[in-house]
Write an enzyme that holds these catalytic residues in place. Structure first.
Site, PDB file in Angstrom:
ATOM      1  N   HIS A   1       0.826  -1.206   0.000  1.00 57.60           N
ATOM      2  CA  HIS A   1       0.000   0.000   0.000  1.00 57.60           C
ATOM      3  C   HIS A   1       0.861   1.257   0.000  1.00 57.60           C
ATOM      4  CE1 HIS A   1      -2.797   3.099   1.543  1.00 57.60           C
ATOM      5  NE2 HIS A   1      -3.667   2.434   0.800  1.00 57.60           N
TER       6      HIS A   1
ATOM      7  N   ALA B   1      -1.236 -14.078  -1.572  1.00 59.28           N
ATOM      8  CA  ALA B   1      -2.540 -13.599  -1.072  1.00 59.28           C
ATOM      9  C   ALA B   1      -3.563 -13.566  -2.205  1.00 59.28           C
ATOM     10  CB  ALA B   1      -2.379 -12.207  -0.469  1.00 59.28           C
TER      11      ALA B   1
ATOM     12  N   GLY C   1     -11.050 -10.002   0.602  1.00 60.11           N
ATOM     13  CA  GLY C   1     -11.169  -8.549   0.548  1.00 60.11           C
ATOM     14  C   GLY C   1      -9.975  -7.795   1.101  1.00 60.11           C
TER      15      GLY C   1
ATOM     16  N   ASP D   1      -6.224  -5.964   1.301  1.00 61.88           N
ATOM     17  CA  ASP D   1      -5.392  -5.168   0.399  1.00 61.88           C
ATOM     18  C   ASP D   1      -4.267  -6.028  -0.169  1.00 61.88           C
ATOM     19  OD1 ASP D   1      -4.512  -2.331  -0.564  1.00 61.88           O
ATOM     20  OD2 ASP D   1      -2.711  -3.169   0.343  1.00 61.88           O
TER      21      ASP D   1
ATOM     22  N   VAL E   1      -5.734   0.304 -10.002  1.00 62.74           N
ATOM     23  CA  VAL E   1      -6.075   1.142 -11.159  1.00 62.74           C
ATOM     24  C   VAL E   1      -7.265   2.034 -10.813  1.00 62.74           C
ATOM     25  CG1 VAL E   1      -6.935   1.131 -13.539  1.00 62.74           C
ATOM     26  CG2 VAL E   1      -5.141  -0.484 -12.854  1.00 62.74           C
TER      27      VAL E   1
ATOM     28  N   LYS F   1      -3.546   4.437  -8.639  1.00 63.10           N
ATOM     29  CA  LYS F   1      -2.222   4.041  -8.153  1.00 63.10           C
ATOM     30  C   LYS F   1      -1.416   3.343  -9.245  1.00 63.10           C
ATOM     31  CE  LYS F   1      -4.074   3.489  -3.488  1.00 63.10           C
ATOM     32  NZ  LYS F   1      -4.446   2.542  -2.411  1.00 63.10           N
TER      33      LYS F   1
END
Length: 252
Positions: A156, A177, A182, A184, A193, A197
């Site tokens: 992130h 992952a 749900g 990150d 997108v 980012k």
């Protein structure tokens, strides 16, 4: 877990680390933190003197910058002090490559800082200066690419820096992952997108594989396959957006 605990062995994923390693780390890093704290305080005294002098002269100049440690500065110092050619941080320090870690306190370094704070409070580790640095690197770059190994904060933080420039031009995720929960960490490039980012013109890739297996293969079959050729092909590449402006001015 119980058997390892009784033997004084800690499990980090698929690694086993005995307690004595942490003791050796503490013996090495604690005096270094004490030295860094002394340097911070000495710099603060000099800064205060300059501020007083500037105010006494009634100067309109902006106040001089104040030195504080940041995670990247601390990591640079660790790499410099370790002086070991097998260390990634050593080579990063030698080559002036910043290593960012906003969660530096989440681990053994944080434990050492915790212990130090009881002996001598006041050591400052400024994450705000580092967020400015990593975001500026992204914003000022002519083109950016990101290879993200794993997920969580690392993923992130890197993607969010690219958000500041309307997205990375190239992006490769290597992770085990998945999207179903749900998280990150498991999110696909398409999620990034949607935030800007990763640019909508990019062709990002997500590799579902253990990074310790996939990344060495990726490196070995790309620039590391022929380092001299890679250096020759990229020597004229433009890194910074400002360099493009300078080239345009020189041409005109």
């Amino acid at each position: 877990g119980k058997d390892l605990r009784k033997k004084g062995i800690n499990r980090i994923g698929n690694l086993l680390v005995p307690n004595k390693n942490y003791c050796e780390f503490e013996d090495w890093v604690s005096p270094l933190i004490e030295k860094m704290h002394e340097e911070q305080d000495e710099a603060a005294v000099e800064w205060a003197k300059r501020v007083v002098e500037q105010q006494a002269s009634k100067s309109d100049d902006p106040l001089p910058p104040r030195f504080v440690w940041t995670p990247s500065k601390m990591i640079h110092r660790l790499g410099k002090e370790i002086n070991n050619h097998d260390s990634v941080l050593y080579w990063a320090a030698v080559n002036g490559i910043p290593v960012f870690c906003p969660a530096l306190t989440d681990g053994s370094v944080g434990d050492m800082l915790f212990f130090h704070n009881y002996k001598k409070p006041g050591f400052i580790l400024d994450i705000n200066e580092d967020i400015r640095k990593i975001n500026d690197l992204a914003v000022q770059s002519h083109c950016t690419g990101q290879i993200i190994l794993g997920g969580g904060l690392v993923k992130h933080h890197t993607c969010n820096a690219n958000l500041m420039r309307n997205g990375a031009d190239y992006s490769v995720y290597v992770t085990t992952a998945q999207e179903f929960d749900g998280s990150d960490s498991g999110a696909s490039p398409d999620e990034a997108v949607s935030w800007g980012k990763i640019r909508i013109t990019a062709k990002p890739v997500k590799v579902s594989c253990d990074a310790s297996i996939a990344f060495p293969l990726i490196v070995s079959q790309t620039f590391a396959q022929n380092v001299d050729q890679w250096k020759e092909e990229t020597k004229s590449c433009v890194c910074w957006a400002a360099d493009l402006d300078n080239d345009a001015e020189a041409t005109n």
